[in-house]
Scaffold this active site. Structure first.
Site, PDB file in Angstrom:
ATOM      1  NE  ARG A 101       9.562  -7.593  -7.923  1.00 19.68           N
ATOM      2  CZ  ARG A 101       9.795  -8.159  -6.758  1.00 19.68           C
ATOM      3  NH1 ARG A 101      10.883  -8.872  -6.583  1.00 19.68           N
ATOM      4  NH2 ARG A 101       8.958  -8.018  -5.756  1.00 19.68           N
TER       5      ARG A 101
ATOM      6  CE  LYS B  35       7.688   4.733   9.507  1.00 21.42           C
ATOM      7  NZ  LYS B  35       6.821   4.630  10.618  1.00 21.42           N
TER       8      LYS B  35
ATOM      9  CG  HIS C 224       3.260   9.700   7.115  1.00 17.65           C
ATOM     10  ND1 HIS C 224       4.074   8.610   7.233  1.00 17.65           N
ATOM     11  CD2 HIS C 224       2.269   9.524   8.013  1.00 17.65           C
ATOM     12  CE1 HIS C 224       3.584   7.797   8.156  1.00 17.65           C
ATOM     13  NE2 HIS C 224       2.494   8.328   8.647  1.00 17.65           N
TER      14      HIS C 224
ATOM     15  CE  LYS D 181      -0.907  12.232  11.029  1.00 19.28           C
ATOM     16  NZ  LYS D 181      -1.941  11.777  10.115  1.00 19.28           N
TER      17      LYS D 181
ATOM     18  CD  GLU E  30      -0.110   2.472  15.490  1.00 16.88           C
ATOM     19  OE1 GLU E  30      -0.168   2.710  14.293  1.00 16.88           O
ATOM     20  OE2 GLU E  30       0.694   1.667  15.994  1.00 16.88           O
TER      21      GLU E  30
ATOM     22  CG  ASP F 288       6.948   1.409  13.072  1.00 21.41           C
ATOM     23  OD1 ASP F 288       7.467   1.544  11.950  1.00 21.41           O
ATOM     24  OD2 ASP F 288       5.723   1.289  13.245  1.00 21.41           O
TER      25      ASP F 288
ATOM     26  CG  HIS G 223       5.995   9.128  13.243  1.00 22.70           C
ATOM     27  ND1 HIS G 223       6.281   9.596  11.991  1.00 22.70           N
ATOM     28  CD2 HIS G 223       5.414   7.923  13.076  1.00 22.70           C
ATOM     29  CE1 HIS G 223       5.902   8.687  11.112  1.00 22.70           C
ATOM     30  NE2 HIS G 223       5.382   7.677  11.743  1.00 22.70           N
TER      31      HIS G 223
ATOM     32  CE  LYS H 120       2.275  -1.741  15.404  1.00 24.48           C
ATOM     33  NZ  LYS H 120       1.529  -0.747  14.613  1.00 24.48           N
TER      34      LYS H 120
END
Ligand SMILES: NC(=O)c1ccc[n+]([C@@H]2O[C@H](COP(=O)([O-])OP(=O)(O)OC[C@H]3O[C@@H](n4cnc5c(N)ncnc54)[C@H](OP(=O)(O)O)[C@@H]3O)[C@@H](O)[C@H]2O)c1
Length: 513
Positions: free
Chosen positions: A62, A169, A199, A203, A237, A256, A261, A361
């Site tokens: 936009r 995703k 993605h 790798k 993470e 997620d 993954h 996380k």
């Protein structure tokens, strides 16, 4: 005497063939994904001479911008995220291929205008009418955009030109929505035109799982239930939600990370050797593994899975707030930021071998790895020595941030008595092959340009991934957690995750660095 294999030069290109002549249309060209990953990946492909001389990009979002504004913007992106000096000749040749068109995805009038613009770009850059559309935008737009492209004939292929779409995703938010999106897309395009991206598969180390397993005669014979005790897959993470609270509140760690993954990592680790590297031959074997994952009953969800949410604690030596104090997160949020589970694969190779998975996380280290733990040798020979127990051999596939492979085994500690120590044999990708500038998207974009779907998920694979996690989503929704937050930031998750393995006489391998 054994000889070391010759090291390939660091700059050896990984893939040699240039992409087809084509236009890449980026829906969401003013967003974060485009700036941080897509543009730098395209620039890396240009530097490696892997883009066709007949290649162009049309960005759509936009934000009002001219082509020139867009080119200035991507220059900033490349400077910021590529971390390399820009070669003025490559840049000149690269940036002149970028165009921009402002509009709202919901507006039907946008698509005839995109079509006109594509006709012109195609003429100027001789792109043979090959177009691929990258959905770098919110998932609610994936179906509607493809629908409007198809209505304008922009998905139609013929013998002399192709049309493809890359879907980001998350692909659905549960099994039902993933099936609905597949049905919608497959009414508009053939499966061969649909590239569902994950993605992680870009790798090198993920792709190396196949090379490691199938190019080495020593591992494949022992890659089964007779020799392997269990497998651990950890995706840890250190970051919290990093300003993505409103997205994460609706997603949670299970959605997620697991159906996409982690399922990819399981399927590559566990699959049978494909008959060739043909896209469907590889994906058939991956899909078989996903279908063989034992369904989990409601009762098993309670005993075989663990959810957690981080409270306040530390990260990188700093005090950090708990998840419920993050921006755009409800103060009584029930969203999980950690998940662990035990899965079994019901096939001949893996029967009774547990696969333990966890992702979270605010863990103490950023680390993605797969641990293959082998069965223990008999202790009998050591009973009259000072050795108290034997450590099992572990093979570790390190995926990120370091990419490499290590093998842990026992060795005698020098000295007059029999004592054992654990030693590691390490291979580090970067040390051996040198560092290649990479975002992980280069390979996937290039594959789409040459029509190779091997590293993209097929409809049945996506649905099989959701089938595994759906019972957890349902039961967790019906039984909200009562103990959140249940782990401190900077720790390896709730104690129940340790207990999940301890009940089976096992424990997680944690890498602190
Ligand atoms: N960012 C990442 O690292 C990452 C990683 C993996 C996957 N993904 C996935 O990639 C997709 C994009 O993520 P993102 O982080 O780039 O999102 P983002 O930063 O919010 O970007 C969204 C883009 O869509 C445009 N947009 C939004 N609504 C629009 C509308 N109605 N009409 C036209 N343009 C519109 C926005 O530009 P305007 O505001 O100018 O319209 C912007 O360019 C998502 O599906 C995400 O899950 C992202």
């Amino acid at each position: 005497m054994a000889q070391l294999a010759e090291r390939p030069a660091a700059a050896t290109p990984r893939i040699g063939k240039q992409g087809d002549a084509c236009v890449m249309v980026i829906f969401g060209a003013a967003g974060d994904l485009t700036a941080r990953l897509l543009i730098p990946a395209l620039y890396n492909l240009a530097r490696a001479d892997l883009l066709s001389k007949e290649f162009a990009v049309l960005g759509v979002a936009r934000a009002p911008m001219t082509d020139e504004d867009f080119r200035k913007r991507i220059l900033d992106d490349v400077k910021e995220y590529c971390g390399e000096c820009i070669n003025s000749e490559t840049w000149e040749n690269f940036s002149r291929r970028f165009y921009y068109f402002a509009g709202n995805f919901g507006d039907d009038q946008l698509y005839p205008k995109i079509k006109d613009r594509l006709v012109q770009i195609d003429r100027d850059h001789s792109t043979h009418q090959n177009f691929f559309y990258y959905m770098a935008t919110a998932p609610s737009f994936f179906g509607p955009i493809v629908e409007k492209l198809a209505a304008k004939g922009l998905m139609e292929q013929s013998n002399d030109h192709w049309r493809r779409v890359i879907i980001e995703k998350p692909f659905g938010h549960d099994l039902e929505s993933a099936k609905a999106l597949n049905q919608q897309l497959l009414k508009l395009a053939d499966e061969k035109q649909i590239y569902r991206i994950d993605h992680y598969l870009g790798k090198e180390t993920v792709q190396n799982i196949m090379a490691f397993r199938f190019a080495n005669g020593i591992f494949e014979p022992i890659w089964n239930r007779r020799y392997i005790d269990h497998v651990q897959i950890s995706v840890a993470e250190t970051v919290g939600v990093e300003g993505r609270g409103s997205y994460f509140e609706h997603a949670g760690s299970l959605r997620d990370m697991v159906p996409n993954h982690i399922m990819q990592l399981i399927s590559l680790t566990a699959m049978e050797p494909p008959i060739s590297f043909d896209a469907n031959a590889v994906r058939d074997e991956q899909a078989k593994i996903l279908h063989a994952i034992q369904p989990i009953s409601d009762q098993e969800v309670l005993t075989r899975s663990v959810r957690g949410q981080y409270g306040e604690g530390t990260a990188g030596g700093e005090n950090v707030p708990g998840y419920r104090s993050e921006p755009d997160v409800a103060p009584d949020s029930r969203t999980e930021t950690f998940v662990a589970m035990k899965l079994l694969i019901d096939n001949w190779r893996w029967a009774d071998v547990p696969f333990y998975l966890r992702t979270g996380k605010r863990m103490p280290a950023r680390n993605t790895h797969i641990v293959i733990q082998f069965r223990q040798a008999p202790f009998v020979l050591f009973r009259d020595t000072s050795v108290e127990h034997l450590m099992p051999n572990q093979l570790v596939l390190h995926i990120q941030p370091e990419e490499g492979i290590s093998l842990q085994f026992a060795a005698k500690v020098p000295g007059p008595v029999m004592r054992l120590g654990t030693v590691d044999m390490n291979f580090e990708y970067q040390e051996y092959f040198g560092k290649q500038p990479s975002t992980g998207y280069e390979r996937l974009l290039h594959d789409c340009m040459i029509g190779d779907q091997t590293l993209f998920q097929r409809a049945d694979m996506v649905e099989a991934g959701w089938t595994v996690v759906n019972p957890m989503l349902d039961l967790w929704k019906a039984l909200p957690p009562r103990n959140f937050p249940n782990y401190a930031s900077g720790t390896w998750g709730p104690k129940e995750a340790d207990e999940l393995l301890e009940r089976d006489g096992r424990r997680w391998r944690n890498f602190e660095k």
